[in-house]
Design a protein around this motif. Structure first.
Motif, PDB file in Angstrom:
ATOM      1  N   ILE A 116       0.844  -1.206   0.000  1.00 42.07           N
ATOM      2  CA  ILE A 116       0.000   0.000   0.000  1.00 42.07           C
ATOM      3  C   ILE A 116       0.872   1.246   0.000  1.00 42.07           C
ATOM      4  CG2 ILE A 116      -1.546   1.354   1.462  1.00 42.07           C
ATOM      5  CD1 ILE A 116      -2.935  -1.193   2.213  1.00 42.07           C
ATOM      6  N   ILE A 117       1.948   1.223   0.817  1.00 38.15           N
ATOM      7  CA  ILE A 117       2.825   2.395   0.882  1.00 38.15           C
ATOM      8  C   ILE A 117       3.443   2.658  -0.493  1.00 38.15           C
ATOM      9  CG2 ILE A 117       4.985   3.269   1.841  1.00 38.15           C
ATOM     10  CD1 ILE A 117       4.277   1.852   4.431  1.00 38.15           C
ATOM     11  N   VAL A 118       3.938   1.585  -1.150  1.00 40.34           N
ATOM     12  CA  VAL A 118       4.584   1.767  -2.452  1.00 40.34           C
ATOM     13  C   VAL A 118       3.590   2.291  -3.480  1.00 40.34           C
ATOM     14  CG1 VAL A 118       5.643   0.531  -4.357  1.00 40.34           C
ATOM     15  CG2 VAL A 118       6.393   0.096  -2.051  1.00 40.34           C
ATOM     16  N   ILE A 119       2.375   1.719  -3.490  1.00 44.16           N
ATOM     17  CA  ILE A 119       1.367   2.155  -4.471  1.00 44.16           C
ATOM     18  C   ILE A 119       1.008   3.621  -4.238  1.00 44.16           C
ATOM     19  CG2 ILE A 119      -1.047   1.885  -5.133  1.00 44.16           C
ATOM     20  CD1 ILE A 119      -0.671  -1.114  -4.755  1.00 44.16           C
ATOM     21  N   PHE A 120       0.810   3.988  -2.969  1.00 46.47           N
ATOM     22  CA  PHE A 120       0.448   5.368  -2.682  1.00 46.47           C
ATOM     23  C   PHE A 120       1.559   6.325  -3.077  1.00 46.47           C
ATOM     24  CE2 PHE A 120      -3.375   4.201  -0.659  1.00 46.47           C
ATOM     25  CZ  PHE A 120      -4.110   5.356  -0.567  1.00 46.47           C
ATOM     26  N   MET A 121       2.812   5.929  -2.830  1.00 40.85           N
ATOM     27  CA  MET A 121       3.920   6.821  -3.168  1.00 40.85           C
ATOM     28  C   MET A 121       4.009   6.986  -4.672  1.00 40.85           C
ATOM     29  SD  MET A 121       5.658   7.665  -0.263  1.00 40.85           S
ATOM     30  CE  MET A 121       4.782   8.935  -0.836  1.00 40.85           C
ATOM     31  N   ASN A 122       3.672   5.907  -5.417  1.00 42.26           N
ATOM     32  CA  ASN A 122       3.775   5.979  -6.862  1.00 42.26           C
ATOM     33  C   ASN A 122       2.608   6.729  -7.473  1.00 42.26           C
ATOM     34  OD1 ASN A 122       5.915   5.056  -8.466  1.00 42.26           O
ATOM     35  ND2 ASN A 122       5.706   3.056  -7.531  1.00 42.26           N
ATOM     36  N   LYS A 123       1.409   6.519  -6.932  1.00 45.52           N
ATOM     37  CA  LYS A 123       0.221   7.040  -7.593  1.00 45.52           C
ATOM     38  C   LYS A 123      -0.207   8.398  -7.033  1.00 45.52           C
ATOM     39  CE  LYS A 123      -0.129   3.946 -10.604  1.00 45.52           C
ATOM     40  NZ  LYS A 123       0.274   4.328 -11.955  1.00 45.52           N
ATOM     41  N   PHE A 124      -0.406   8.458  -5.719  1.00 50.23           N
ATOM     42  CA  PHE A 124      -0.819   9.754  -5.156  1.00 50.23           C
ATOM     43  C   PHE A 124       0.094  10.084  -4.002  1.00 50.23           C
ATOM     44  CE2 PHE A 124      -4.013   6.459  -4.687  1.00 50.23           C
ATOM     45  CZ  PHE A 124      -4.584   6.481  -5.929  1.00 50.23           C
ATOM     46  N   LYS A 125       1.161  10.793  -4.319  1.00 50.88           N
ATOM     47  CA  LYS A 125       2.144  11.004  -3.269  1.00 50.88           C
ATOM     48  C   LYS A 125       1.710  12.099  -2.307  1.00 50.88           C
ATOM     49  CE  LYS A 125       4.930  14.151  -5.951  1.00 50.88           C
ATOM     50  NZ  LYS A 125       6.228  14.407  -6.545  1.00 50.88           N
ATOM     51  N   GLU A 126       0.696  12.876  -2.659  1.00 48.71           N
ATOM     52  CA  GLU A 126       0.247  13.874  -1.681  1.00 48.71           C
ATOM     53  C   GLU A 126      -0.797  13.296  -0.742  1.00 48.71           C
ATOM     54  OE1 GLU A 126      -2.944  16.133  -4.584  1.00 48.71           O
ATOM     55  OE2 GLU A 126      -1.099  17.148  -3.977  1.00 48.71           O
ATOM     56  N   GLY A 127      -1.116  12.024  -0.899  1.00 54.46           N
ATOM     57  CA  GLY A 127      -1.943  11.350   0.078  1.00 54.46           C
ATOM     58  C   GLY A 127      -3.416  11.421  -0.221  1.00 54.46           C
ATOM     59  N   LEU A 128      -4.193  10.754   0.656  1.00 53.93           N
ATOM     60  CA  LEU A 128      -5.643  10.725   0.468  1.00 53.93           C
ATOM     61  C   LEU A 128      -6.238  12.120   0.559  1.00 53.93           C
ATOM     62  CD1 LEU A 128      -7.098   7.738   2.497  1.00 53.93           C
ATOM     63  CD2 LEU A 128      -7.290   8.141   0.071  1.00 53.93           C
ATOM     64  N   ALA A 159      10.518  12.852  -8.094  1.00 57.39           N
ATOM     65  CA  ALA A 159      10.037  12.739  -6.718  1.00 57.39           C
ATOM     66  C   ALA A 159      11.096  13.270  -5.755  1.00 57.39           C
ATOM     67  CB  ALA A 159       9.729  11.281  -6.390  1.00 57.39           C
ATOM     68  N   THR A 160      10.614  13.756  -4.598  1.00 54.28           N
ATOM     69  CA  THR A 160      11.545  14.257  -3.588  1.00 54.28           C
ATOM     70  C   THR A 160      12.232  13.080  -2.901  1.00 54.28           C
ATOM     71  OG1 THR A 160       9.761  14.228  -1.986  1.00 54.28           O
ATOM     72  CG2 THR A 160      10.159  16.293  -3.122  1.00 54.28           C
ATOM     73  N   PRO A 161      13.411  13.328  -2.292  1.00 54.01           N
ATOM     74  CA  PRO A 161      14.098  12.258  -1.557  1.00 54.01           C
ATOM     75  C   PRO A 161      13.226  11.635  -0.480  1.00 54.01           C
ATOM     76  CG  PRO A 161      15.553  14.112  -1.812  1.00 54.01           C
ATOM     77  CD  PRO A 161      14.242  14.527  -2.369  1.00 54.01           C
ATOM     78  N   GLN A 162      12.359  12.466   0.129  1.00 50.96           N
ATOM     79  CA  GLN A 162      11.495  11.926   1.183  1.00 50.96           C
ATOM     80  C   GLN A 162      10.523  10.884   0.612  1.00 50.96           C
ATOM     81  OE1 GLN A 162       8.863  14.572   3.245  1.00 50.96           O
ATOM     82  NE2 GLN A 162       9.937  14.213   5.163  1.00 50.96           N
ATOM     83  N   THR A 163       9.956  11.192  -0.558  1.00 54.17           N
ATOM     84  CA  THR A 163       9.058  10.236  -1.202  1.00 54.17           C
ATOM     85  C   THR A 163       9.777   8.936  -1.489  1.00 54.17           C
ATOM     86  OG1 THR A 163       8.106  12.152  -2.296  1.00 54.17           O
ATOM     87  CG2 THR A 163       7.423  10.018  -3.079  1.00 54.17           C
ATOM     88  N   LEU A 164      10.990   9.052  -2.070  1.00 54.34           N
ATOM     89  CA  LEU A 164      11.766   7.863  -2.401  1.00 54.34           C
ATOM     90  C   LEU A 164      12.081   7.058  -1.146  1.00 54.34           C
ATOM     91  CD1 LEU A 164      14.096   9.487  -5.000  1.00 54.34           C
ATOM     92  CD2 LEU A 164      12.725   7.489  -5.427  1.00 54.34           C
ATOM     93  N   MET A 165      12.401   7.785  -0.060  1.00 56.46           N
ATOM     94  CA  MET A 165      12.761   7.105   1.185  1.00 56.46           C
ATOM     95  C   MET A 165      11.571   6.329   1.731  1.00 56.46           C
ATOM     96  SD  MET A 165      14.206   8.883   4.596  1.00 56.46           S
ATOM     97  CE  MET A 165      12.655   9.620   5.023  1.00 56.46           C
TER      98      MET A 165
END
Lengths: 529, 410
Positions: free
Chosen positions: A463-475, B152-158
């Protein structure tokens, strides 16, 4: 479109070509539509997934005809009804998701510049909380007592994680101090609370307040290195502090329970608040209610802080320290105060962790918990307190539901049967073919079934990886602060109206602002696609 | 590098690089005595210490090597991919479990007959090196590359590396369980004798011993080292040195340094940045993997070890200034030494019939050293070292070097 016009020749090839072209455009448009609505659809898929997980009666009876598997046991009718409930809820909530998508899009039109309607956000949070409770009820349980425990525990865990994520949000989301020592502060709070009540006989509630003071003071002390160190250095120092605390619990006699011979690891027999008033099996319900109340309290404090002048200074420190310093603010004081406040708030979930199991062990101070809280923080959307509740409920519900699957009969759940058979195929057939059966079974450690308590961690990671890839600003992303003036609302309404002639009725002074808003809106739409 | 303008003087007017040498020595020398005094304060009755300098030095090098393997992965990830990669701890696990696969495969089935093939360790090392590197590249292609392409920012990657770490660890634990594993390290290389006038050194590798036989005919001094012990330290330190040299000499090394210094400038001068990223990922995985293979051959190995070795490795890279390879090298030795020194003292100080309170603290020592040194050295020791020894040593991130890398024949 140009190709359509050029098809004046009536040859069959051209017609077929045009047909394919049109089908292609339809498919592309459909894909675009799916992509645009993916945020809500993913939530609904997630819900259906959980519905499937908790056991599906209807799918199963159809599949039974095709698979003549002796492991598949025919279910009782009651069980079938119980198992089909989550599926129904999944369907209802996917409908909810679509409706929210529709409403959300309309709402966004009236709130440009990335602003979201606060009612919409609240609705999403309440929906997620309701979903988590309903999932808990729909879960097939062996007895009403275990059902009650599961529900109360789920609520308690959601509240604990949401409080941790909110305190983290104050430090990291609002102030930009990258704190990886979540479990360190929480552990300090838990240990102080439990030691105050077990060793010194202080009432539990006051023990928690002492824990808040100790944890806050340590946070204040941490400000000294944090001002000197670079942010990533500070992150790693705090991360290692959590590990130091765990090791100290293993080693230090002061943090252990004294027995007749030597000591035993962990502080046990921690008294919770008003523990004598309730029977033991109902006490967790009381704790859950307490946790909800303190969650509301923490939420109130965090919201007050974020929307105060103090919070504005903190947010500008997050954006650019030098600018704030040039305006005459003392950055050290601000950073130290937010570390202290955050540390004190971390002690509240720490106390609940100690009360929940009536003990603090090295196992409850795992560095992995920090990662889970960070996951909740990122999924929810940093800088927004409502997002913290949403993120925490997603993480905790996933963990608890997958863990609860261990209680139900494996052969009664379709998805478990599928997972197990895939796993068995990989381990036995592929692995055995390559590496030889006898040696291979030695490290396969017996059964070829997936350990579900580990699957929960895998799913959280996914879930963390998918969220970071798709919507990184969060829900629920952070809402930029914008003054509510008549001009802005007027301008935003006009900017969103599709009819350009309306803009002539506005003052000429506002034209720049309107064009700016229009451009912004256009950029936003392009960005979505 | 802006610190160069501030001048090279430290706290009391001495040049900063002298502190880099003095503080580690102070820590290494004074820490045992500090612990001794603390221990005596709490526990007067027993304080008999078996202080064996040879074994302590050996242990220090051993810990240093294990920390260095992961620290190089982390440093490279920090320098080229620009984020702290938490998945390195899991690449370490992957390396160990690849060795387990190899040792349990039908070609090396070590449990069924007690005469395992002699080349097991070497095959496992090579397979761990390449296999883990490939898995790291695969993870990068699946997860980190799409993020990089979106700036992406380093924080996102981390955070996404945290997700990868959780997922990989869960998968590995599902497969191999939480129990401990070990690969057999029986090796048959035969023996070797070196005749120096005065001393006769006999490497009897069949009995896993290195005997020093003095010419006067005394009984041989048994160092008690296995082939693995002889191999481990030189291999990891040697690989690190070879890696430094490759960075310095080869075309790809120069390109790598150029990307680390300035990605856009490197891309504009014709370096394929994506290729370099993949290569860096391969090396990140490979170093962690080979450390894992050594670890599973030396100690018993379980999935929790990934995180518990990753945290000291983080301490190492912070101590040696994040992104500095020479700093990581020195800091790994420093932390290895301080841990090895504290171990016998801590275990000697506790009461004989008590729980082992104090010896648990040996795992905490790396973090204590990290915090003590960071109080004096907020930048870490690698920065000052690089500034001092730039002209002499193989420091890889000199400004002029990067310019040379740009202008060179790439």
């Amino acid at each position: 479109m140009e190709k359509q016009n050029s098809s004046t020749n009536n040859s069959i090839m051209d017609i077929i070509q045009n047909l394919f072209y049109e089908i292609g455009t339809i498919v592309v448009n459909l894909l675009k539509l799916i992509y645009n609505t993916s945020k809500h659809i993913i939530i609904s898929i997630y819900l259906i997934f959980i519905g499937l997980f908790t056991g599906s009666g209807k799918f199963k009876s159809g599949i039974e005809k095709y698979f003549d598997d002796p492991r598949i046991v025919t279910m009782s009718t009651n069980r079938k009804i119980i198992n089909s409930i989550p599926m129904g809820f999944g369907a209802i909530f996917s409908g909810f998701g679509a409706w929210f998508n529709h409403v959300g899009k309309r709402v966004e039109e009236y709130y440009p510049r990335g602003r979201k309607n606060p009612n919409f956000q609240t609705g999403l949070v309440v929906l997620l909380l309701i979903i988590s409770i309903i999932i808990a009820y729909a879960r097939p349980a062996t007895s009403s007592r275990s059902q009650n425990f599961f529900l109360a525990n789920l609520l308690l865990q959601v509240c604990i994680f949401a409080m941790m994520a909110m305190a983290l949000n104050l430090q990291t989301g609002m102030s930009g101090i990258v704190n990886f020592g979540v479990i360190f502060f929480v552990g300090v709070g838990a240990i102080t609370t439990s030691i105050a009540s077990t060793r010194y006989g202080i009432p539990p509630f006051f023990g928690m307040i002492i824990g808040m003071f100790v944890s806050g003071f340590i946070g204040y002390l941490l400000a000294y290195p944090s001002l000197k160190l670079r942010s990533d250095y500070f992150a790693i120092v705090t991360l290692s502090l959590g590990e130091v605390l765990r090791r100290m619990m293993l080693a230090e006699p002061f943090l252990q329970t004294k027995r007749t011979f030597g000591y035993s690891v962990g502080i046990s027999n921690v008294e919770g608040p008003l523990q004598n008033l309730f029977p033991a099996r109902l006490y967790i319900n009381f704790l859950a209610i307490m946790a909800v109340l303190s969650l509301i309290f923490v939420y109130w404090i965090c919201n007050k802080l974020i929307h105060s002048p103090y919070g504005r200074v903190m947010r500008s420190i997050r954006e650019d320290e030098d600018v704030v310093e040039s305006y005459g603010y003392n950055i050290f004081n601000y950073k130290a105060s937010i570390l202290a406040i955050g540390g004190a708030l971390f002690a509240i979930p720490g106390a609940f962790i100690a009360w929940r199991l009536a003990s603090v062990t090295p196992g409850s101070i795992q560095v992995t918990t920090t990662f889970f809280v960070w996951g909740a923080f990122i999924i929810g959307g940093k800088g927004n307190n409502k997002g913290m509740i949403a993120g925490a409920s997603i993480i905790v519900v996933t963990r608890e539901v997958v863990r609860a699957l261990g209680n139900i009969n494996r052969s009664e759940s379709l998805i478990l049967t599928v997972i197990d058979s895939v796993y068995e195929f990989i381990v036995v057939d592929i692995g055995g073919f390559i590496f030889g059966d006898t040696t291979w079974s030695r490290i396969a450690s017996g059964s070829h079934t997936v350990d579900l308590s580990l699957l929960q961690i895998f799913i959280v990671g996914l879930i963390i990886v998918i969220f970071m890839n798709k919507f990184k600003e969060g829900l629920i992303p952070e809402t930029p602060y914008l003054l509510e003036t008549e001009e802005v609302t007027k301008a935003s309404k006009i900017a969103n109206s599709s009819n350009p002639t309306q803009s002539s009725s506005v003052d000429k002074n506002n034209i720049h602002a309107i064009s700016d808003l229009k451009q912004n809106h256009k950029n936003q739409k392009e960005g979505e696609q | 590098m802006s610190e160069e303008n501030k001048g090279n003087t430290g706290y009391f007017g001495f040049p900063t690089w002298t502190y880099v040498i003095i503080i580690p020595i102070l820590v290494i020398v004074l820490l045992p005595y500090l612990l001794l005094i603390l221990g005596l304060l709490f526990n007067w009755e027993s304080s008999s210490i078996n202080f064996n300098p040879t074994s302590i030095t050996y242990n220090a090098l051993l810990f240093g090597a294990l920390y260095l393997g992961l620290a190089i992965s982390l440093t490279l990830g920090y320098k080229i991919l620009k984020f702290p990669n938490f998945a390195v701890g899991e690449y370490f696990l992957v390396g160990g479990y690849i060795a387990l696969y190899i040792s349990n495969s039908r070609w090396f089935s070590s449990y069924s007959n007690d005469n395992p093939s002699s080349s097991l360790l070497f095959v496992a090392l090579i397979a761990g090196f390449i296999g883990t590197g490939l898995i790291s590249v695969l993870v990068d292609l699946l997860v980190f590359k799409p993020l990089r392409q979106r700036d992406a920012t380093p924080q996102t990657l981390m955070i996404s590396s945290l997700g990868v770490s959780l997922g990989l660890r869960a998968l590995l634990t599902i497969r191999f369980g939480t129990g401990t594993h070990k690969i057999p390290t029986i090796q048959e290389f035969g023996g070797a004798e070196i005749n120096i006038p005065g001393i006769n050194i006999k490497f009897d590798l069949y009995r896993f011993n290195v005997d020093l036989i003095t010419s006067t005919g005394d009984s041989p001094i048994n160092l008690g080292l296995s082939v693995l012990d002889v191999l481990l330290i030189p291999t990891i330190f040697g690989l690190a040195l070879v890696f430094f040299l490759l960075l310095k000499v080869t075309k790809y090394g120069k390109a790598m340094r150029a990307v680390a210094s300035n990605k856009d400038l490197a891309a504009s001068s014709g370096i394929n940045v994506e290729h370099i990223n993949l290569l860096a990922n391969f090396i990140v995985g490979a170093f962690a993997g080979i450390t894992g293979v050594f670890y599973i051959a030396k100690y018993s190995f379980d999935p929790a070890d990934g995180l518990y070795l990753l945290l000291p490795a983080f301490a190492v890279i912070v101590l040696g200034t994040v992104g500095s390879l020479i700093g990581a090298f020195v800091a790994s030795l420093l932390i290895g030494f301080s841990r090895a020194y504290s171990e016998p003292i801590l275990s000697a100080l506790q009461r004989p019939l008590d729980r082992n309170f104090l010896s648990t603290y040996k795992e905490v020592i790396p973090f204590v050293v990290l915090i003590i040194v960071l109080l004096f050295y907020t930048q870490g020791i690698g920065e000052a070292l690089e500034r001092r020894f730039n002209a002499i040593s193989f420091s890889s991130y000199k400004k002029s070097d990067n310019l040379q890398a740009m202008e060179g024949d790439l």
